[in-house]
Design a protein around this motif. Structure first.
Motif, PDB file in Angstrom:
ATOM      1  N   ALA A 107       0.834  -1.210   0.000  1.00 62.68           N
ATOM      2  CA  ALA A 107       0.000   0.000   0.000  1.00 62.68           C
ATOM      3  C   ALA A 107       0.864   1.253   0.000  1.00 62.68           C
ATOM      4  O   ALA A 107       0.577   2.221  -0.699  1.00 62.68           O
ATOM      5  N   VAL A 108       1.943   1.232   0.780  1.00 68.84           N
ATOM      6  CA  VAL A 108       2.842   2.388   0.829  1.00 68.84           C
ATOM      7  C   VAL A 108       3.483   2.616  -0.527  1.00 68.84           C
ATOM      8  O   VAL A 108       3.601   3.746  -1.013  1.00 68.84           O
ATOM      9  N   MET A 109       3.927   1.540  -1.168  1.00 70.09           N
ATOM     10  CA  MET A 109       4.590   1.680  -2.470  1.00 70.09           C
ATOM     11  C   MET A 109       3.629   2.080  -3.581  1.00 70.09           C
ATOM     12  O   MET A 109       4.063   2.536  -4.644  1.00 70.09           O
ATOM     13  N   ALA A 110       2.337   1.934  -3.344  1.00 65.02           N
ATOM     14  CA  ALA A 110       1.358   2.255  -4.384  1.00 65.02           C
ATOM     15  C   ALA A 110       1.101   3.749  -4.500  1.00 65.02           C
ATOM     16  O   ALA A 110       0.522   4.199  -5.487  1.00 65.02           O
ATOM     17  N   VAL A 111       1.520   4.521  -3.479  1.00 67.26           N
ATOM     18  CA  VAL A 111       1.338   5.970  -3.542  1.00 67.26           C
ATOM     19  C   VAL A 111       2.678   6.630  -3.829  1.00 67.26           C
ATOM     20  O   VAL A 111       3.732   6.109  -3.476  1.00 67.26           O
ATOM     21  N   GLU A 112       2.647   7.786  -4.462  1.00 69.65           N
ATOM     22  CA  GLU A 112       3.877   8.428  -4.939  1.00 69.65           C
ATOM     23  C   GLU A 112       4.433   9.471  -3.973  1.00 69.65           C
ATOM     24  O   GLU A 112       5.628   9.579  -3.793  1.00 69.65           O
ATOM     25  N   GLY A 113       3.602  10.253  -3.359  1.00 65.30           N
ATOM     26  CA  GLY A 113       4.083  11.345  -2.529  1.00 65.30           C
ATOM     27  C   GLY A 113       4.763  10.847  -1.257  1.00 65.30           C
ATOM     28  O   GLY A 113       4.275   9.922  -0.592  1.00 65.30           O
ATOM     29  N   HIS A 114       5.894  11.463  -0.916  1.00 66.17           N
ATOM     30  CA  HIS A 114       6.638  11.027   0.255  1.00 66.17           C
ATOM     31  C   HIS A 114       5.816  11.161   1.526  1.00 66.17           C
ATOM     32  O   HIS A 114       5.743  10.218   2.337  1.00 66.17           O
ATOM     33  N   GLN A 115       5.179  12.301   1.745  1.00 70.21           N
ATOM     34  CA  GLN A 115       4.401  12.494   2.960  1.00 70.21           C
ATOM     35  C   GLN A 115       3.230  11.525   3.010  1.00 70.21           C
ATOM     36  O   GLN A 115       2.884  11.014   4.087  1.00 70.21           O
TER      37      GLN A 115
END
Length: 274
Positions: A133-141
């Motif tokens: 799930a974390v890797m599926a989003v692009e923004g660092h925050q």
């Protein structure tokens, strides 16, 4: 190790966690690098008695810690200096658990992971799902917030046994005792009970934790004063003599105090502290 080294090639950061997660996790941290077209770098850290849950990315086909990137990994306590070779493009977002915190949070035996890095999916599919799930989003925050939220959701009330252990390890790091017997007496436990609880919750022995705290202080003093008298340093930190300091330094950090001091003078940028 070698805090004076050049860290301009890395972006490093950390944030504190919310109250619900604080009993287990010390902080979230990250490091990102872009070494494309540049030599690989070796990063070494003096090991803490802490486990880490990490979400890691790398260049296509890159293998790190024996796992192909990207990967969600659980790092057991390393009993020797933790070394990683960085090259290409990559990043790591991780949670550093308090000593004993991972075992208390997960319900698993920390000793089974000592000196190992394992895929989170091999331990709990939920943790692997967090990483995906974390890797599926692009923004660092957004990645940081997502990891923080998932870890908090899986947290429960800490046990009294764990809270006692966490407080004990904290005292050992700030005011190191000179023997395991002293630590056991201060905790009101027998030496056998102390050993058993350390192995299950922390993943290493109380003797190792004592030695590690002294090594950390020795390394810091050598970085601040590379010309320090090694015999005086050894005696001031609780070693019997310089020879015993040398033995522990070499076994855990892979070098002698003298060579460590030499490198501190030159601040070799190829080896740094994460």
């Amino acid at each position: 190790m070698h805090r004076g080294a050049d860290t301009a090639l890395y972006e490093v950061g950390r944030i504190e966690v919310a109250p619900a997660l604080q009993p287990f996790v010390e902080h979230l941290w990250w490091v990102r690098w872009d070494l494309r077209g540049q030599p690989a770098r070796t990063v070494m850290t003096i090991p803490f008695p802490s486990l880490h849950l990490t979400v890691e990315r790398g260049s296509p086909g890159q293998v790190r810690h024996g796992h192909q990137m990207p990967a969600t990994l659980v790092h057991g306590v390393p009993t020797r200096a933790f070394t990683v070779h960085l090259h290409g493009l990559g990043s790591v977002l991780g949670a550093k658990f308090h000593p004993g915190g991972w075992a208390a949070w997960s319900g698993l035996d920390a000793g089974a992971l000592t000196d190992r890095v394992v895929a989170a999916a091999d331990l709990d599919q939920r943790w692997d799902g967090i990483g995906r799930a974390v890797m599926a989003v692009e923004g660092h925050q957004e990645q940081v917030d997502l990891l923080h939220g998932h870890l908090t959701t899986l947290s429960a009330a800490p046990s009294e046994e764990y809270l006692q252990m966490r407080a004990l390890v904290q005292r050992m790091s700030t005011k190191p005792a000179h023997s395991v017997q002293d630590v056991a007496a201060g905790a009101g436990w027998s030496p056998r009970t102390l050993q058993r609880r350390f192995q299950r919750l922390v993943g290493v022995s109380p003797k190792w934790v004592l030695m590690r705290s002294r090594l950390q202080e020795a390394a810091l003093q050598l970085e601040q004063d590379p010309d320090a008298d090694l015999t005086e340093l050894a005696l001031s930190l609780g070693w019997y003599d310089q020879s015993h300091l040398n033995q522990d330094f070499r076994r855990v950090l892979g070098t002698t105090p003298g060579k460590y001091a030499e490198r501190a003078r030159s601040a070799d940028p190829a080896t740094t502290l994460a």
